[in-house]
Design a protein around this motif. Structure first.
Motif, mmCIF file in Angstrom:
data_model
loop_
_atom_site.group_PDB
_atom_site.id
_atom_site.type_symbol
_atom_site.label_atom_id
_atom_site.label_comp_id
_atom_site.label_asym_id
_atom_site.label_seq_id
_atom_site.Cartn_x
_atom_site.Cartn_y
_atom_site.Cartn_z
ATOM 1 N N SER A 238 0.793 -1.233 0.000
ATOM 2 C CA SER A 238 0.000 0.000 0.000
ATOM 3 C C SER A 238 0.823 1.279 0.000
ATOM 4 O O SER A 238 0.292 2.354 -0.238
ATOM 5 N N LYS A 239 2.129 1.175 0.307
ATOM 6 C CA LYS A 239 3.026 2.341 0.401
ATOM 7 C C LYS A 239 2.652 3.281 1.555
ATOM 8 O O LYS A 239 3.087 4.419 1.604
ATOM 9 N N LEU A 240 1.825 2.797 2.494
ATOM 10 C CA LEU A 240 1.481 3.617 3.650
ATOM 11 C C LEU A 240 2.664 3.710 4.604
ATOM 12 O O LEU A 240 3.536 2.841 4.611
ATOM 13 N N PRO A 241 2.731 4.773 5.428
ATOM 14 C CA PRO A 241 3.856 4.897 6.369
ATOM 15 C C PRO A 241 3.851 3.803 7.426
ATOM 16 O O PRO A 241 2.816 3.223 7.740
ATOM 17 N N TRP A 242 5.040 3.565 7.992
ATOM 18 C CA TRP A 242 5.169 2.575 9.046
ATOM 19 C C TRP A 242 4.479 3.025 10.325
ATOM 20 O O TRP A 242 4.375 4.214 10.625
ATOM 21 N N ASN A 243 4.044 2.050 11.088
ATOM 22 C CA ASN A 243 3.567 2.312 12.437
ATOM 23 C C ASN A 243 4.808 2.409 13.340
ATOM 24 O O ASN A 243 5.484 1.407 13.569
ATOM 25 N N PRO A 244 5.147 3.606 13.840
ATOM 26 C CA PRO A 244 6.382 3.781 14.617
ATOM 27 C C PRO A 244 6.426 2.974 15.908
ATOM 28 O O PRO A 244 7.488 2.797 16.501
ATOM 29 N N LYS A 245 5.277 2.459 16.348
ATOM 30 C CA LYS A 245 5.278 1.603 17.529
ATOM 31 C C LYS A 245 5.860 0.228 17.203
ATOM 32 O O LYS A 245 6.277 -0.501 18.097
ATOM 33 N N LYS A 246 5.873 -0.102 15.919
ATOM 34 C CA LYS A 246 6.366 -1.418 15.502
ATOM 35 C C LYS A 246 7.703 -1.338 14.764
ATOM 36 O O LYS A 246 8.561 -2.195 14.934
ATOM 37 N N ILE A 247 7.858 -0.331 13.894
ATOM 38 C CA ILE A 247 9.067 -0.213 13.079
ATOM 39 C C ILE A 247 9.520 1.247 13.040
ATOM 40 O O ILE A 247 8.709 2.147 12.823
ATOM 41 N N GLU A 248 10.824 1.472 13.262
ATOM 42 C CA GLU A 248 11.389 2.812 13.110
ATOM 43 C C GLU A 248 12.564 2.760 12.143
ATOM 44 O O GLU A 248 13.263 1.746 12.051
ATOM 45 N N ARG A 249 12.782 3.868 11.452
ATOM 46 C CA ARG A 249 13.859 3.967 10.465
ATOM 47 C C ARG A 249 14.732 5.167 10.803
ATOM 48 O O ARG A 249 14.242 6.251 11.082
ATOM 49 N N PHE A 250 16.048 4.946 10.769
ATOM 50 C CA PHE A 250 17.010 6.005 11.022
ATOM 51 C C PHE A 250 18.028 6.026 9.877
ATOM 52 O O PHE A 250 18.253 5.008 9.222
ATOM 53 N N GLN A 251 18.651 7.168 9.670
ATOM 54 C CA GLN A 251 19.728 7.270 8.687
ATOM 55 C C GLN A 251 21.015 7.664 9.391
ATOM 56 O O GLN A 251 21.002 8.463 10.338
ATOM 57 N N ALA A 252 22.131 7.108 8.922
ATOM 58 C CA ALA A 252 23.421 7.397 9.553
ATOM 59 C C ALA A 252 24.544 7.084 8.578
ATOM 60 O O ALA A 252 24.347 6.391 7.578
ATOM 61 N N SER A 253 25.722 7.607 8.880
ATOM 62 C CA SER A 253 26.916 7.208 8.134
ATOM 63 C C SER A 253 27.814 6.341 9.021
ATOM 64 O O SER A 253 28.787 5.764 8.545
ATOM 65 N N ALA A 254 27.447 6.246 10.305
ATOM 66 C CA ALA A 254 28.154 5.367 11.241
ATOM 67 C C ALA A 254 27.243 5.107 12.435
ATOM 68 O O ALA A 254 26.446 5.976 12.819
ATOM 69 N N VAL A 255 27.343 3.905 13.009
ATOM 70 C CA VAL A 255 26.536 3.586 14.187
ATOM 71 C C VAL A 255 27.193 2.433 14.937
ATOM 72 O O VAL A 255 27.908 1.613 14.349
ATOM 73 N N GLN A 256 26.978 2.415 16.246
ATOM 74 C CA GLN A 256 27.379 1.273 17.074
ATOM 75 C C GLN A 256 26.153 0.780 17.831
ATOM 76 O O GLN A 256 25.512 1.551 18.543
ATOM 77 N N ILE A 257 25.827 -0.485 17.638
ATOM 78 C CA ILE A 257 24.657 -1.085 18.275
ATOM 79 C C ILE A 257 25.142 -2.160 19.242
ATOM 80 O O ILE A 257 25.969 -3.004 18.877
ATOM 81 N N THR A 258 24.655 -2.124 20.458
ATOM 82 C CA THR A 258 25.013 -3.155 21.434
ATOM 83 C C THR A 258 23.751 -3.888 21.886
ATOM 84 O O THR A 258 22.642 -3.347 21.840
ATOM 85 N N THR A 259 23.929 -5.123 22.325
ATOM 86 C CA THR A 259 22.821 -5.916 22.846
ATOM 87 C C THR A 259 23.201 -6.474 24.209
ATOM 88 O O THR A 259 24.380 -6.681 24.500
ATOM 89 N N LYS A 260 22.196 -6.698 25.024
ATOM 90 C CA LYS A 260 22.440 -7.177 26.385
ATOM 91 C C LYS A 260 23.081 -8.568 26.354
ATOM 92 O O LYS A 260 23.991 -8.866 27.132
#
Length: 292
Positions: A238-260
């Motif tokens: 449908s090309k409808l926007p995402w539900n931000p409660k379920k999916i979020e999108r970010f843009q970056a040129s660098a990132v560090q992600i950690t998990t527990k």
């Protein structure tokens, strides 16, 4: 193996283990160019081939173009050899998923793809470096990486095997606690999956990053908080926007992600084990690809 010696020289890096095992990819290439004045050379990948072996073949041949014949893994191997060079890379899709071929609009028919190697135009695209692994397509932690692991463990390939793997992953994978900082915002949340998206869609055709571009100065981070398959399908259709409660999108040129805790991790369809830290950075104008 060398065939002819004329104006344009092409080196085909062939993963003979890809595609239809009853059909020789090398022979298809030889037959296609049998009446052409283009010089072709073939390098058939040995088992457990290293980047150094492919580089040696490229240095020896000095080709005008290098063509990856196989799946995304073969393309990645060739791209690692030609990173930050002007030598164009062609793609002959002969793997099980062929994600980048689909991304770039390259024909899945091998004869048509071989023709495109000659008639297509060259474009620079960016890539990402994820935990020191070159990523041209998509990397992720969580649900899909676990699915890739289960898929690799099954003896057969194809969509039925993929469906079995997905069903297993859906019932057995658990959410993870992730943390990263972006645009001065600290993100800490439970998630089913986090994608470092260079491209827009997986080899299955599922579009995970609808607005992504391969020639800008950013990559996307797709944070999937729930097992939101229906949400992704809704966006795709449908090309409808995402539900931000379920999916979020970010843009970056660098990132560090950690998990527990350590979580499943894959790059370009290759399962790389478990990790609790993912570091990604953009590689701008990293490779030249031949596309329609």
């Amino acid at each position: 193996m060398t065939y002819k010696n004329h104006k344009q020289r092409l080196l085909f890096v062939v993963n003979q283990g890809s595609g239809n095992k009853d059909e020789s990819l090398s022979q298809l290439i030889i037959n296609h160019f049998s009446k052409s004045e283009i010089a072709i050379e073939l390098f058939e990948l040995p088992r457990k081939c290293t980047v150094e072996q492919v580089k040696k073949a490229i240095d020896k041949t000095k080709p005008d173009k290098v063509i990856a014949v196989g799946g995304d893994g073969t393309l990645k191997l060739v791209a690692e050899c030609l990173l930050n060079t002007e030598t164009p890379i062609g793609i002959i899709p002969a793997g099980s998923a062929n994600g980048m071929a689909k991304e770039l609009g390259i024909p899945l028919n091998i004869e048509e793809a071989l023709e495109l190697v000659i008639t297509g135009h060259t474009q620079k695209i960016h890539a990402t470096l994820v935990n020191n692994e070159l990523c041209i397509h998509l990397s992720d932690i969580g649900f899909n990486a676990y699915l890739v692991k289960k898929f690799d463990e099954l003896p057969t390939r194809g969509m039925l095997t993929y469906a079995k793997s997905a069903w297993h992953a859906f019932w057995n994978h658990r959410k993870m606690e992730v943390q990263f900082k972006i645009n001065n915002r600290n993100i800490k949340t439970d998630a089913a999956m986090v994608v470092i998206a260079n491209a827009t869609k997986y080899g299955t055709g599922l579009k995970i990053n609808p607005n992504g571009k391969l020639n800008d100065n950013v990559f996307e981070i797709i944070l999937i908080k729930e097992y939101a398959v229906m949400e992704i399908l809704k966006i795709w259709i449908s090309k409808l926007p995402w539900n931000p409660k379920k999916i979020e999108r970010f843009q970056a040129s660098a990132v560090q992600i950690t998990t527990k805790h350590k979580v499943h991790f894959q790059v370009d369809g290759e399962y790389l084990g478990k990790t609790n830290k993912v570091e990604a950075k953009l590689l701008s104008n990293a490779i030249s690809v031949i596309m329609p």
